[in-house]
Design a protein around this motif. Structure first.
Motif, PDB file in Angstrom:
ATOM      1  N   SER A   1       7.417   6.744  -7.622  1.00 10.83           N
ATOM      2  CA  SER A   1       8.106   5.927  -8.623  1.00 10.83           C
ATOM      3  C   SER A   1       7.078   5.394  -9.616  1.00 10.83           C
ATOM      4  N   SER A   2       7.534   4.865 -10.720  1.00 10.42           N
ATOM      5  CA  SER A   2       6.608   4.303 -11.708  1.00 10.42           C
ATOM      6  C   SER A   2       5.831   3.133 -11.109  1.00 10.42           C
ATOM      7  N   GLU A   3       6.476   2.337 -10.244  1.00 13.02           N
ATOM      8  CA  GLU A   3       5.785   1.228  -9.596  1.00 13.02           C
ATOM      9  C   GLU A   3       4.687   1.741  -8.663  1.00 13.02           C
ATOM     10  N   GLU A   4       5.000   2.783  -7.914  1.00  7.29           N
ATOM     11  CA  GLU A   4       3.995   3.357  -7.011  1.00  7.29           C
ATOM     12  C   GLU A   4       2.833   3.958  -7.795  1.00  7.29           C
ATOM     13  N   ARG A   5       3.134   4.669  -8.881  1.00  9.75           N
ATOM     14  CA  ARG A   5       2.065   5.237  -9.712  1.00  9.75           C
ATOM     15  C   ARG A   5       1.167   4.132 -10.260  1.00  9.75           C
TER      16      ARG A   5
ATOM     17  N   GLY B   1      -2.841   3.560  -9.636  1.00 13.66           N
ATOM     18  CA  GLY B   1      -3.746   3.590 -10.764  1.00 13.66           C
ATOM     19  C   GLY B   1      -3.603   4.765 -11.692  1.00 13.66           C
ATOM     20  N   PHE B   2      -2.404   5.374 -11.712  1.00 18.19           N
ATOM     21  CA  PHE B   2      -2.145   6.436 -12.687  1.00 18.19           C
ATOM     22  C   PHE B   2      -0.697   6.465 -13.124  1.00 18.19           C
TER      23      PHE B   2
ATOM     24  N   GLN C   1       4.116  12.150  -3.221  1.00 23.91           N
ATOM     25  CA  GLN C   1       3.780  11.812  -1.845  1.00 23.91           C
ATOM     26  C   GLN C   1       4.040  13.055  -1.006  1.00 23.91           C
ATOM     27  N   LEU C   2       3.067  13.466  -0.209  1.00 25.69           N
ATOM     28  CA  LEU C   2       3.253  14.601   0.687  1.00 25.69           C
ATOM     29  C   LEU C   2       3.860  14.094   1.984  1.00 25.69           C
ATOM     30  N   ILE C   3       4.934  14.736   2.405  1.00 28.87           N
ATOM     31  CA  ILE C   3       5.638  14.372   3.634  1.00 28.87           C
ATOM     32  C   ILE C   3       5.521  15.577   4.564  1.00 28.87           C
ATOM     33  N   ILE C   4       4.764  15.419   5.624  1.00 27.05           N
ATOM     34  CA  ILE C   4       4.518  16.533   6.536  1.00 27.05           C
ATOM     35  C   ILE C   4       5.604  16.554   7.603  1.00 27.05           C
ATOM     36  N   ASP C   5       6.298  17.694   7.671  1.00 25.03           N
ATOM     37  CA  ASP C   5       7.418  17.873   8.575  1.00 25.03           C
ATOM     38  C   ASP C   5       7.120  19.056   9.497  1.00 25.03           C
TER      39      ASP C   5
ATOM     40  N   MET D   1       0.833  -1.185   0.000  1.00 26.47           N
ATOM     41  CA  MET D   1       0.000   0.000   0.000  1.00 26.47           C
ATOM     42  C   MET D   1       0.876   1.246   0.000  1.00 26.47           C
ATOM     43  N   VAL D   2       0.603   2.150  -0.910  1.00 27.53           N
ATOM     44  CA  VAL D   2       1.373   3.385  -1.042  1.00 27.53           C
ATOM     45  C   VAL D   2       0.655   4.492  -0.268  1.00 27.53           C
ATOM     46  N   ASP D   3       1.372   5.132   0.642  1.00 24.33           N
ATOM     47  CA  ASP D   3       0.806   6.256   1.384  1.00 24.33           C
ATOM     48  C   ASP D   3       0.905   7.517   0.539  1.00 24.33           C
ATOM     49  N   LYS D   4      -0.200   8.233   0.396  1.00 27.78           N
ATOM     50  CA  LYS D   4      -0.189   9.504  -0.326  1.00 27.78           C
ATOM     51  C   LYS D   4       0.306  10.633   0.565  1.00 27.78           C
TER      52      LYS D   4
END
Length: 118
Positions: A109-113, A117-118, A78-82, A1-4
């Motif tokens: 990455s292309s794998e994550e995209r 689903g895009f 991916q948004l990384i909140i700091d 699962m990819v975290d957005k």
């Protein structure tokens, strides 16, 4: 699962402090105007969420939303909140802490995209 959206350890620590003081929280990625494009932190339910908002995921157990039109520009990242030193947005709960939330990003990455689903 990819975290957005995900959070750094410093962000999770600050969320924990804010939850003690304010109860359950929610986030919305600001699209500009007076607070720039900062992630804004509110008591859960204080910001009305509607059909024009997208739930990206959760950070520290808190829902994180972004406006649908803004999501279209950011969906490939991916948004990384700091957290950094400084004053947060004038309406965001972290302001009195001398800290502010900051959005960093990285391109999926292309794998994550493909998984997304895009």
């Amino acid at each position: 699962m990819v975290d957005k959206v995900k959070a750094t350890e410093a962000t999770l620590e600050l969320i924990g402090k804010l939850k003690i003081r304010h109860g359950e929280l929610m986030f919305h990625q600001s699209g500009g105007c007076c607070d720039g494009s900062s992630p804004m932190c509110y008591p859960n339910g204080d910001l009305r969420i509607g059909n024009s908002d997208v739930l990206l995921g959760t950070i520290g157990g808190c829902p994180f939303y972004i406006a649908k039109d803004q999501y279209e520009y950011w969906k490939h990242t991916q948004l990384i909140i700091d957290v950094v030193d400084g004053r947060g947005g004038m309406f965001s709960l972290e302001g009195p802490e001398g800290k502010r939330f900051l959005t960093r990003s990285r391109v999926f990455s292309s794998e994550e995209r493909q998984q997304l689903g895009f």
